[in-house]
Design an enzyme around this catalytic site. Structure first.
Site, PDB file in Angstrom:
ATOM      1  N   LYS A 131      23.511 -61.950 -36.791  1.00 32.30           N
ATOM      2  CA  LYS A 131      23.744 -60.505 -36.657  1.00 32.30           C
ATOM      3  C   LYS A 131      25.234 -60.311 -36.482  1.00 32.30           C
ATOM      4  O   LYS A 131      25.897 -61.121 -35.838  1.00 32.30           O
ATOM      5  CB  LYS A 131      23.015 -59.961 -35.426  1.00 32.30           C
ATOM      6  CG  LYS A 131      21.517 -60.018 -35.552  1.00 32.30           C
ATOM      7  CD  LYS A 131      20.886 -58.694 -35.142  1.00 32.30           C
ATOM      8  CE  LYS A 131      19.384 -58.728 -35.329  1.00 32.30           C
ATOM      9  NZ  LYS A 131      18.669 -59.004 -34.074  1.00 32.30           N
ATOM     10  N   HIS A 134      28.949 -55.698 -33.425  1.00 32.70           N
ATOM     11  CA  HIS A 134      29.293 -54.288 -33.594  1.00 32.70           C
ATOM     12  C   HIS A 134      29.685 -53.670 -32.258  1.00 32.70           C
ATOM     13  O   HIS A 134      29.682 -54.359 -31.230  1.00 32.70           O
ATOM     14  CB  HIS A 134      28.155 -53.521 -34.271  1.00 32.70           C
ATOM     15  CG  HIS A 134      26.860 -53.587 -33.528  1.00 32.70           C
ATOM     16  ND1 HIS A 134      26.636 -52.876 -32.389  1.00 32.70           N
ATOM     17  CD2 HIS A 134      25.734 -54.301 -33.763  1.00 32.70           C
ATOM     18  CE1 HIS A 134      25.425 -53.131 -31.948  1.00 32.70           C
ATOM     19  NE2 HIS A 134      24.852 -54.003 -32.757  1.00 32.70           N
ATOM     20  N   HIS A 137      28.251 -54.271 -28.806  1.00 33.86           N
ATOM     21  CA  HIS A 137      28.490 -55.501 -28.037  1.00 33.86           C
ATOM     22  C   HIS A 137      29.757 -55.445 -27.188  1.00 33.86           C
ATOM     23  O   HIS A 137      30.049 -56.383 -26.460  1.00 33.86           O
ATOM     24  CB  HIS A 137      28.604 -56.705 -28.978  1.00 33.86           C
ATOM     25  CG  HIS A 137      27.358 -56.982 -29.741  1.00 33.86           C
ATOM     26  ND1 HIS A 137      27.265 -56.794 -31.104  1.00 33.86           N
ATOM     27  CD2 HIS A 137      26.139 -57.397 -29.340  1.00 33.86           C
ATOM     28  CE1 HIS A 137      26.044 -57.094 -31.495  1.00 33.86           C
ATOM     29  NE2 HIS A 137      25.346 -57.469 -30.460  1.00 33.86           N
TER      30      HIS A 137
END
Ligand code: ARG
Length: 569
Positions: A131, A134, A137
């Site tokens: 993942k 973005h 986070h």
């Protein structure tokens, strides 16, 4: 420089002189001292109604008697007002004590050794494999990093853990997709984005071709059975994800001591499952193994699914035990969004039921959600801001401003990086953590007002003042710092150690972010109102000493929250 203790001792002495044999002492008075909301009412106040009972006198009688008795070079004035005894610390004494304390401790000012011999484990960032990083986070990464820095500053041994999300059936699906449609070259070049594409394609095609699901399951089974090919691909996916993440961590200046993620606990779950069983906590429920928690107002925590698979919870239980056995932590913090409040409540309760007394040191440091211009983040709908994009834009904007305002600056690229990233980090850590953040490009890239660049710029300005002033060996005349502007700066500097203690005890880095901002504002006001390079050398030396102490405190505050403090901007 514990003014409170000093004043309590002065007051206790006076009380014993006025009321011989009274049951008052320094410690009890220190507990009663308050900080008046308005500095016009003094720096400390003793509400004498709290002494009425032991002294058998009305509050104004007590405060009048004490006020008449007290005299100390530390105090410029003692006032008795309606039963309150107001203490005014002598501004010169205050200035001297604060400045000398700060300057003598240099960049260790505010630090302590209260944590000596104790370990704190901090689980933060904890990204998922395949993942992309973005803006969702940012909070966990930067709150965790700030707490890491602060605990270290207080003398703790700190272990930063990135509890990677690297286990689960989705990885079987990804391998299946990769085997069908992927190739090494593309994934190597495209990184995580390419892996995400494969995964999305898998899920789309699986809708019309359910056999794919079996393929995914089969690959996951192979990972579990340590099949050579499956592990090779899986580990490579991990490597690619971590390499992508590493770039962002480098930009943010964030590091970890351990990347032991979920897969690390695969062989450590059986012993804790056995312990749950032995202690009679595990019960069967429709084939699954659960721990009932309804007595505590919670749904059951599941540890084995009916197909025998383990869960996120199972791995977290193994992980907390491992951390205890390995690090013998005093505290173990989990910096994870509040969506997982229930998960951690269940986890900690299960630890308690297991009789793991040490788990009292566990704490969920939760924080609010990030939305993007009013809408939830969603990778699928493209409603997302990737961290590397955000940081790159912030750095570009900083570079433009530098080009415009100080084109001859040395190390322009480095400073642009520091400012751009500092802006984003400051934005992330400005509000109390539990508050939801609605991300907007405009706000994140705003460099005016209460922002990182403003505080960083203030620091650079103080550096420049000090550079231009050169050395001044005159004896500081601290009475030059009795004006309200200087005193406001001094009060903030004096409070720095308590601010750090507060930030740590509440796991709240925003305390330091806001402190940095307040100090920058106060020092700018001081600078605007007072001539630092006074012709009177004593005054000059005192103002320079204050400038030094303020500069140093801002730099430390920024450093603690993970922001650089360039000397020139
Ligand atoms: N990877 C998880 C997520 O993205 C966070 C893990 C937090 N740490 C933990 N020990 N559970 O939701």
């Amino acid at each position: 420089m514990d003014f409170k203790a000093e004043i309590a001792s002065i007051a206790a002495k006076a009380a014993l002189e006025c009321f011989p044999g009274a049951a008052v002492d320094e410690a009890s008075l220190s507990g009663m001292l308050e900080t008046p909301p308005d500095p016009a009412m003094g720096d400390f106040a003793l509400p004498c109604f709290k002494l009425s009972k032991v002294l058998r006198k009305a509050p104004p009688q007590i405060s009048d008697a004490l006020a008449a008795k007290i005299s100390s070079p530390l105090l410029s004035k003692v006032e008795s007002v309606k039963g309150y005894l107001n203490f005014f610390v002598s501004p010169d004494m205050f200035a001297r004590t604060v400045v000398e304390a700060a300057l003598s401790r240099k960049d260790r000012f505010g630090s302590s050794d209260e944590g000596a011999g104790k370990t704190v484990v901090i689980d933060y960032s904890s990204i998922n494999i395949a993942k992309r990083f973005h803006i969702g986070h940012l909070s966990t990464t930067m709150i965790g990093n700030a707490l890491y820095n602060m605990y270290k500053f207080l003398g703790y041994h700190v272990v930063g853990v990135n509890h990677l999300g690297d286990w689960g059936t989705q990885f079987g699906k990804m391998i299946a997709a990769y085997k069908r449609w992927g190739d090494e070259e593309t994934v190597r070049k495209g990184g995580v984005d390419e892996m995400v594409k494969l995964y999305v394609r898998f899920n789309t095609e699986a809708k019309s071709n359910p056999a794919l699901e079996d393929e995914g399951r089969a690959w996951f089974k192979k990972i579990e059975d340590s099949d050579g090919e499956a592990l090779k691909i899986f580990n490579w996916f991990k490597e690619v994800t971590l390499k992508d993440a590493e770039r962002v961590y480098d930009m943010l200046g964030v590091k970890f001591d351990s990347y032991a993620g979920e897969s690390f606990y695969i062989d450590k779950m059986q012993p804790v499952l056995d312990e749950l069983k032995e202690k009679g906590l595990l019960v069967e429920d429709q084939g699954a193994q659960i721990v009932k928690l309804d007595e505590y107002g919670m749904p059951p925590a599941m540890f084995l699914r009916s197909d025998g698979a383990t869960l996120y919870m199972t791995r977290d239980l193994a992980a907390v035990k491992y951390r205890h056995d390995t690090y013998d932590f005093a505290k173990c913090l989990y910096v994870v969004a509040y969506q997982q409040d229930l998960h951690f409540k269940q986890l900690f309760k299960v630890c308690e039921l297991l009789g793991w007394d040490w788990a009292k040191g566990c704490e969920h440091v939760n924080f609010g959600m990030v939305s993007y211009e009013g809408q939830a983040l969603s990778t699928r709908e493209g409603h997302i801001v990737y961290l590397d994009e955000l940081l790159t834009q912030a750095v570009e904007k900083a570079a433009e401003i530098i080009e415009e305002k100080s084109p001859s600056l040395e190390n322009k690229d480095l400073v642009a990086r520091q400012i751009g990233i500092g802006a984003v980090v400051f934005f992330t850590l400005f509000n109390g953590r539990i508050k939801d953040i609605d991300f907007s490009w405009e706000r994140a890239l705003n460099f005016d007002g209460e922002t990182g660049p403003y505080v960083m710029y203030t620091h650079a300005r103080l550096c420049s003042v000090l550079r231009k002033a050169g050395e001044c060996d005159a004896q500081p005349d601290y009475s030059a710092l009795s004006d309200p502007e200087a005193q406001a700066v001094l009060r903030l500097i004096e409070s720095f150690p308590q601010q750090i203690a507060l930030a740590v005890s509440k796991s709240e880095p925003s305390v330091i972010t806001r402190f940095g901002c307040e100090l920058a504002k106060a020092v700018n006001k001081f600078y605007y109102e007072r001539r630092i390079l006074d012709d009177d050398m004593g005054a000059r030396a005192a103002r320079l000493a204050l400038t030094k102490a303020a500069r140093q405190t801002i730099a430390t505050a920024l450093k603690l929250i993970g922001i650089a403090a360039p000397e020139k901007m």
